[in-house]
Scaffold this motif. Structure first.
Motif, PDB file in Angstrom:
ATOM      1  N   GLY A 225     -38.996  29.081 -31.190  1.00 32.59           N
ATOM      2  CA  GLY A 225     -39.453  28.236 -32.290  1.00 32.59           C
ATOM      3  C   GLY A 225     -39.464  26.764 -31.927  1.00 32.59           C
ATOM      4  N   TRP A 226     -38.475  26.336 -31.165  1.00 32.17           N
ATOM      5  CA  TRP A 226     -38.414  24.944 -30.719  1.00 32.17           C
ATOM      6  C   TRP A 226     -39.523  24.647 -29.711  1.00 32.17           C
ATOM      7  N   VAL A 227     -39.760  25.567 -28.814  1.00 26.47           N
ATOM      8  CA  VAL A 227     -40.830  25.379 -27.826  1.00 26.47           C
ATOM      9  C   VAL A 227     -42.171  25.286 -28.534  1.00 26.47           C
ATOM     10  N   ALA A 228     -42.380  26.131 -29.545  1.00 25.25           N
ATOM     11  CA  ALA A 228     -43.628  26.079 -30.304  1.00 25.25           C
ATOM     12  C   ALA A 228     -43.754  24.767 -31.072  1.00 25.25           C
ATOM     13  N   ALA A 229     -42.641  24.289 -31.627  1.00 20.34           N
ATOM     14  CA  ALA A 229     -42.660  23.043 -32.399  1.00 20.34           C
ATOM     15  C   ALA A 229     -43.000  21.845 -31.527  1.00 20.34           C
ATOM     16  N   ALA A 230     -42.714  21.939 -30.242  1.00 18.52           N
ATOM     17  CA  ALA A 230     -42.999  20.822 -29.330  1.00 18.52           C
ATOM     18  C   ALA A 230     -44.480  20.497 -29.267  1.00 18.52           C
ATOM     19  N   ALA A 231     -45.319  21.468 -29.629  1.00 22.98           N
ATOM     20  CA  ALA A 231     -46.764  21.240 -29.598  1.00 22.98           C
ATOM     21  C   ALA A 231     -47.244  20.455 -30.811  1.00 22.98           C
ATOM     22  N   GLU A 232     -46.399  20.336 -31.862  1.00 19.09           N
ATOM     23  CA  GLU A 232     -46.834  19.694 -33.100  1.00 19.09           C
ATOM     24  C   GLU A 232     -45.941  18.533 -33.532  1.00 19.09           C
ATOM     25  N   ALA A 233     -44.657  18.631 -33.273  1.00 14.60           N
ATOM     26  CA  ALA A 233     -43.732  17.589 -33.716  1.00 14.60           C
ATOM     27  C   ALA A 233     -43.782  16.379 -32.784  1.00 14.60           C
ATOM     28  N   ASP A 234     -43.459  15.216 -33.338  1.00 19.72           N
ATOM     29  CA  ASP A 234     -43.397  13.998 -32.537  1.00 19.72           C
ATOM     30  C   ASP A 234     -42.014  13.790 -31.938  1.00 19.72           C
ATOM     31  N   LEU A 235     -40.991  14.279 -32.635  1.00 21.20           N
ATOM     32  CA  LEU A 235     -39.616  14.107 -32.173  1.00 21.20           C
ATOM     33  C   LEU A 235     -38.836  15.374 -32.459  1.00 21.20           C
ATOM     34  N   LEU A 236     -38.123  15.856 -31.455  1.00 22.29           N
ATOM     35  CA  LEU A 236     -37.271  17.039 -31.585  1.00 22.29           C
ATOM     36  C   LEU A 236     -35.825  16.584 -31.408  1.00 22.29           C
ATOM     37  N   LEU A 237     -35.023  16.726 -32.464  1.00 21.46           N
ATOM     38  CA  LEU A 237     -33.648  16.246 -32.424  1.00 21.46           C
ATOM     39  C   LEU A 237     -32.705  17.441 -32.318  1.00 21.46           C
ATOM     40  N   LEU A 238     -32.103  17.579 -31.145  1.00 23.16           N
ATOM     41  CA  LEU A 238     -31.202  18.697 -30.870  1.00 23.16           C
ATOM     42  C   LEU A 238     -29.747  18.235 -30.941  1.00 23.16           C
ATOM     43  N   GLU A 239     -28.837  19.187 -30.994  1.00 24.52           N
ATOM     44  CA  GLU A 239     -27.406  18.895 -30.920  1.00 24.52           C
ATOM     45  C   GLU A 239     -26.779  19.805 -29.874  1.00 24.52           C
ATOM     46  N   SER A 240     -25.673  19.341 -29.282  1.00 22.53           N
ATOM     47  CA  SER A 240     -25.087  20.106 -28.176  1.00 22.53           C
ATOM     48  C   SER A 240     -23.558  20.130 -28.234  1.00 22.53           C
ATOM     49  N   PRO A 241     -22.967  21.098 -28.901  1.00 19.60           N
ATOM     50  CA  PRO A 241     -23.562  22.125 -29.754  1.00 19.60           C
ATOM     51  C   PRO A 241     -23.783  21.591 -31.167  1.00 19.60           C
ATOM     52  N   THR A 242     -24.279  22.461 -32.062  1.00 20.11           N
ATOM     53  CA  THR A 242     -24.603  22.016 -33.411  1.00 20.11           C
ATOM     54  C   THR A 242     -23.350  21.796 -34.255  1.00 20.11           C
ATOM     55  N   ASN A 243     -23.511  20.948 -35.236  1.00 16.66           N
ATOM     56  CA  ASN A 243     -22.444  20.622 -36.180  1.00 16.66           C
ATOM     57  C   ASN A 243     -22.843  21.156 -37.564  1.00 16.66           C
ATOM     58  N   PRO A 244     -22.077  22.048 -38.184  1.00 17.04           N
ATOM     59  CA  PRO A 244     -20.709  22.449 -37.839  1.00 17.04           C
ATOM     60  C   PRO A 244     -20.583  23.824 -37.201  1.00 17.04           C
ATOM     61  N   THR A 245     -21.698  24.527 -36.977  1.00 17.40           N
ATOM     62  CA  THR A 245     -21.617  25.934 -36.600  1.00 17.40           C
ATOM     63  C   THR A 245     -21.437  26.168 -35.101  1.00 17.40           C
ATOM     64  N   LEU A 246     -21.517  25.105 -34.302  1.00 11.45           N
ATOM     65  CA  LEU A 246     -21.272  25.178 -32.859  1.00 11.45           C
ATOM     66  C   LEU A 246     -22.210  26.145 -32.144  1.00 11.45           C
ATOM     67  N   ASP A 247     -23.472  26.150 -32.576  1.00 11.32           N
ATOM     68  CA  ASP A 247     -24.476  26.972 -31.897  1.00 11.32           C
ATOM     69  C   ASP A 247     -24.956  26.268 -30.633  1.00 11.32           C
ATOM     70  N   PRO A 248     -25.195  27.020 -29.551  1.00  9.62           N
ATOM     71  CA  PRO A 248     -25.751  26.406 -28.335  1.00  9.62           C
ATOM     72  C   PRO A 248     -27.249  26.201 -28.500  1.00  9.62           C
ATOM     73  N   MET A 249     -27.783  25.198 -27.817  1.00  9.68           N
ATOM     74  CA  MET A 249     -29.218  24.954 -27.812  1.00  9.68           C
ATOM     75  C   MET A 249     -29.690  24.782 -26.374  1.00  9.68           C
ATOM     76  N   ASP A 250     -30.882  25.297 -26.095  1.00 14.43           N
ATOM     77  CA  ASP A 250     -31.429  25.249 -24.743  1.00 14.43           C
ATOM     78  C   ASP A 250     -32.175  23.930 -24.552  1.00 14.43           C
ATOM     79  N   ILE A 251     -31.450  22.893 -24.186  1.00 10.72           N
ATOM     80  CA  ILE A 251     -32.027  21.551 -24.066  1.00 10.72           C
ATOM     81  C   ILE A 251     -33.119  21.510 -23.012  1.00 10.72           C
ATOM     82  N   ALA A 252     -32.869  22.117 -21.863  1.00 17.52           N
ATOM     83  CA  ALA A 252     -33.824  22.044 -20.754  1.00 17.52           C
ATOM     84  C   ALA A 252     -35.154  22.695 -21.121  1.00 17.52           C
TER      85      ALA A 252
END
Length: 359
Positions: free
Chosen positions: A121-148
């Motif tokens: 979903g994030w990769v798909a959003a990169a084609a339309e969004a101007d800015l993608l704001l990720l967290e490493s890990p997320t707050n508060p659920t501590l989910d990992p995100m594939d930044i690369a």
């Protein structure tokens, strides 16, 4: 030996330090509102410069300090043209989502919420969004995100990637090296480390972008206090040992929490943060109330351990009701476990006897 060969642990202690045989051991506090014919907000101070230099060295970019983490996020949003689209994780820092909600209500920006682990979903959003704001890990659920992976997709479409690196710190992850354009920090948390200051940071791998961030800071007057900056630099000097000790304790506590009958879904990425779930909101609230050493508080990243049920806050009501966010500090691990175990045993016993009502 070249300073470029020094480890991050060494650079956290030495970066930004005054040089020369007669220089002071520490960066001086420079309480100056004006520098000659200019204001400090326009030109900075030597205290700001030292702190920004230190963080920049650790993140591998150019750092710009702000009065708070929220001011730093606002500066990033201010770089966007009207009508731009911003994607944020559905589970993410409440301040970021509040700011985006406001920008949407006022017609300034468009927002998109994506599941943190939905990399496709994030990769798909990169084609339309101007800015993608990720967290490493997320707050508060501590989910990992594939930044690369997200950064690679964003580069192909000209989108900008920003990573909030507050929980990981520059010693745990360097998002610029993974392809991010900007890195955010609430230096209020682990960098400052003592729950006694408000400060934010944006780090850029591009000097022109860093210049735009400084201009945004000047226009908004979102300049950091000199004492806060000095305290944050002092906190940074001990970050390596604080992070190592608290992370070791967190790993031990996460293992023990996972074995407790009242607990499930323990999340502990490397670092000082743990998220775990109890049966429901009532059980989680009862656990917080039964603690005596661990503080029931929203703050995190300090030397004191703290815990909070984030779903109790309206903006985080979508977080699992029984989830507790636990920031592990520097207290003795066995003392922390005794406090946790006692509270959990009390909750478990009450639930088994039916004295804790389900929410």
């Amino acid at each position: 030996m070249s300073t470029a060969d020094w480890s991050p642990r060494t650079r956290a202690i030495t970066a930004g330090r005054p040089a020369g045989p007669d220089a002071p051991m520490n960066v001086p506090i420079a309480p100056a509102s004006a520098l000659g014919l200019g204001y400090a907000r326009e030109h900075g101070t030597e205290t700001w410069a030292a702190f920004e230099d230190a963080i920049g060295q650790l993140e591998g970019g150019t750092a710009v300090a702000y009065a708070s983490g929220m001011a730093a996020i606002s500066a990033v949003f201010d770089l966007l043209p009207a009508g731009a689209e911003v994607a944020v994780p559905g589970y993410s820092y409440v301040g970021t989502r509040d700011l985006l909600d406001y920008a949407e209500r006022t017609g300034r920006l468009r927002g998109r919420r994506i599941g943190p682990t939905d990399t496709a979903g994030w990769v798909a959003a990169a084609a339309e969004a101007d800015l993608l704001l990720l967290e490493s890990p997320t707050n508060p659920t501590l989910d990992p995100m594939d930044i690369a992976a997200v950064a690679e997709a964003a580069r192909a479409h000209g989108a900008r990637v920003v990573v909030d690196n507050t929980f990981a710190t520059p010693l745990g992850r360097q998002p610029l090296a993974l392809g991010a354009d900007l890195v955010l920090h609430s230096a209020t948390k682990l960098i400052g480390g003592h729950s006694d200051l408000l400060l934010g940071l944006v780090v850029s791998g591009d000097e022109e972008l860093a210049g735009a961030l400084r201009e945004a800071r000047t226009r908004a007057g979102a300049t950091p206090g000199v004492l806060e900056t000095w305290l944050a630099l002092r906190g940074l000097r001990t970050l390596p040992v604080r992070l190592a000790a608290a992370s070791e304790t967190a790993a031990l506590l996460a293992e023990r929490l996972a074995a407790h009958p009242a607990v499930w879904n323990v999340r502990h990425p490397p670092g000082t943060m743990i998220a775990f779930e109890l049966a429901d909101a009532a059980a989680a609230d009862a656990c917080c109330a039964a603690l005596s050493l661990i503080q029931h508080a929203t703050s995190l990243g300090g030397v004191d351990s703290s815990m909070e049920r984030r779903a109790a806050r309206p903006a985080d009501s979508h977080v699992p009701a029984g989830m507790l966010r636990f920031s592990v500090g520097l207290e003795d691990p066995e003392d922390l476990w005794r406090d946790l175990e006692s509270a959990l045993d009390e909750v478990d016993g009450a639930r088994n006897t039916g004295s804790v009502a389900r929410s």
